[in-house]
Design an enzyme around this catalytic site. Structure first.
Site, PDB file in Angstrom:
ATOM      1  N   ASP A 148      26.622  23.712  18.542  1.00 31.89           N
ATOM      2  CA  ASP A 148      26.415  22.506  17.318  1.00 31.89           C
ATOM      3  C   ASP A 148      27.207  21.581  17.592  1.00 31.89           C
ATOM      4  OD1 ASP A 148      25.273  21.380  15.104  1.00 31.89           O
ATOM      5  OD2 ASP A 148      27.038  22.819  13.778  1.00 31.89           O
ATOM      6  N   LYS A 172      20.209  35.600  25.778  1.00 31.05           N
ATOM      7  CA  LYS A 172      20.269  35.905  26.761  1.00 31.05           C
ATOM      8  C   LYS A 172      21.081  37.166  27.156  1.00 31.05           C
ATOM      9  CE  LYS A 172      16.835  32.688  27.785  1.00 31.05           C
ATOM     10  NZ  LYS A 172      15.146  33.061  27.752  1.00 31.05           N
ATOM     11  N   ARG A 193      15.059   8.082  13.174  1.00 36.13           N
ATOM     12  CA  ARG A 193      16.425   8.427  12.969  1.00 36.13           C
ATOM     13  C   ARG A 193      16.774   9.983  13.708  1.00 36.13           C
ATOM     14  NH1 ARG A 193      17.047   8.755   7.405  1.00 36.13           N
ATOM     15  NH2 ARG A 193      19.091   9.373   7.728  1.00 36.13           N
ATOM     16  N   LYS A 194      15.515  10.928  14.382  1.00 37.41           N
ATOM     17  CA  LYS A 194      15.612  12.286  14.728  1.00 37.41           C
ATOM     18  C   LYS A 194      15.827  12.031  16.738  1.00 37.41           C
ATOM     19  CE  LYS A 194      12.255  14.025  12.331  1.00 37.41           C
ATOM     20  NZ  LYS A 194      10.361  15.115  12.390  1.00 37.41           N
TER      21      LYS A 194
END
Length: 222
Positions: A148, A172, A193-194
């Site tokens: 993040d 994984k 805006r994405k």
């Protein structure tokens, strides 16, 4: 019980009311004050706990910064994403989650480099012993935190202020504590805006894929 309460009210005795003001409630912790006249510390530079693998990768990307391909991103304990021209916050009691320990090497040891042309943000990450999940391995939540942070930094440097809307992580292979991994993120596309990003976590020598992820961020300003 109701009859007893009624008798108390009838006699003019008031029952105690529960205080509803949350600000008046005592805190369960005390945040120490970190006031200093010294310049804020940049945590994105080597310290004595960095392993040879981390130092080698750091030097590799620093060489790339000489040609302008890569740019090292300063890292402070009171600023989520450093933006050039905006001085880091000082005399602040709160700390950034990934920079909240006083001892080097026990938590999140990392540095970031940005490639503007490729829209990539790379994080060199060495997890310390305080990040343990399964015995000997890094906690999955800490891995997600670094994904993040890295993808978010890449989105911020390209688009300005953003907030995380969605984060999908595919674990994984576990990441051993103390090893060094490369968190390689890229802004794939922007729709209004994405901001859509992708991310891989690979071993320091690129021999193993540890994690894949995608993240969606929303630009704060239209």
């Amino acid at each position: 019980m109701l009859r007893s309460c009624a008798r108390l009210i009838y006699k003019g005795i008031t029952l105690p009311r529960q205080q509803q003001n949350l600000h008046s409630l005592p805190c369960s912790y005390t945040a120490p004050k970190f006031y200093s006249q010294e310049a804020p510390r940049d945590y994105g530079v080597p310290n004595t706990t960095w392993s040879k693998n981390l130092l080698d990768l750091y030097n590799k990307y620093m060489e790339g910064s000489k040609s302008g391909t890569w740019k090292r991103i300063p890292s402070y304990n009171a600023t989520v994403h450093y933006i050039k021209g905006v001085p880091p916050v000082r005399n602040r009691e709160k700390r950034l989650f990934t920079r909240n320990l006083d001892q080097d090497g026990v938590g999140f040891e990392y540095c970031m480099f940005y490639n503007k042309a490729e829209r990539r943000m790379v994080c060199l990450f060495q997890p310390g012993p305080y990040l343990e999940g399964p015995p000997g391995f890094t906690h999955g939540g800490c891995i997600a935190t670094m994904i993040d942070s890295t993808t978010g930094a890449g989105a911020v440097y390209l688009c300005g202020g953003v907030m995380t809307a969605n984060l999908t992580v595919d674990y994984k292979n576990p990441i051993p504590l103390g090893c060094v991994v490369i968190i390689d993120s890229k802004v794939e596309k922007i729709e209004g805006r994405k901001v859509f990003t992708s991310c891989q976590i690979r071993s320091h020598d690129d021999s193993m894929l540890h994690t894949e992820a995608t993240a969606l961020f929303i630009k704060l300003c239209p």
